[in-house]
Write an enzyme that holds these catalytic residues in place. Structure first.
Site, short mmCIF file in Angstrom:
data_model
loop_
_atom_site.label_atom_id
_atom_site.label_comp_id
_atom_site.label_asym_id
_atom_site.label_seq_id
_atom_site.Cartn_x
_atom_site.Cartn_y
_atom_site.Cartn_z
N PRO A 1 9.98 8.14 -18.41
CG PRO A 1 10.25 10.42 -17.99
CD PRO A 1 11.01 9.17 -18.36
CE LYS A 2 10.11 6.06 -23.98
NZ LYS A 2 10.37 5.32 -25.19
CE LYS A 3 2.25 10.77 -16.91
NZ LYS A 3 1.42 11.63 -16.11
#
Length: 169
Positions: free
Chosen positions: A83-85
């Protein structure tokens, strides 16, 4: 740098997907410096990891990750489901202190400090913890942006060599 903090069990249960089970009200917030990552180069990341169990075995659930570079975001998110931002995590050494910050846009979200190489710790418990399985949800969205596929991904860290580990105030 890993900071462990206590939070509300109901809040954790609300963000950890079934069939994973939250066993204690703890979250590990990590800052990771990747100065020479094969295929991605130099970047920094940070994020929340929640201790869980799956089928009675202890592990961890990756809830959120924030990176300062697009290629490792795309690779980690699209291939693995991390879950990368995009954000601005930073790790720096100021005199005898390790200083870590996370800005999301202009907002300071995390500010952490620790004495630099204050007290060396035993590697055995760390290696044991790293051997536990880690989980995340790989979400493939539909064209309307609703989740179309939600896949529970389990992975393991293997062939880990710990070169140094410290704790500090």
């Amino acid at each position: 740098m890993i900071i462990t903090y206590r939070t509300d069990m109901d809040a954790l249960r609300a963000v950890v997907p079934e069939p994973l089970l939250v066993t204690e009200p703890l979250v590990k917030y990590e800052f990771i410096r990747m100065p020479d990552s094969t295929g991605f180069g130099d970047y920094t990341e940070s994020g929340q990891v929640i201790p869980v169990t799956f089928e009675g075995r202890a592990g961890s659930y990756t809830h959120a990750m924030y990176l300062n570079d697009h290629p490792p975001i795309a690779g980690g998110r699209e291939i693995w489901g991390f879950p990368k931002k995009l954000a601005s995590p930073k790790i720096k050494h100021e005199n005898e202190t390790l200083v870590c910050t996370l800005h999301y846009g202009s907002v300071l979200c995390v500010n952490a400090t620790m004495g630099y190489k204050h007290r060396e710790i035993d590697h055995a418990p760390l290696i044991k913890a790293l051997a536990k399985p880690a989980f995340m949800i790989k979400i493939v969205p539909h064209v309307d942006c609703t989740p179309r596929i939600c896949e529970l991904v389990r992975y393991y860290c293997e062939d880990v060599t710990v070169k140094g580990a410290w704790s500090g105030p």
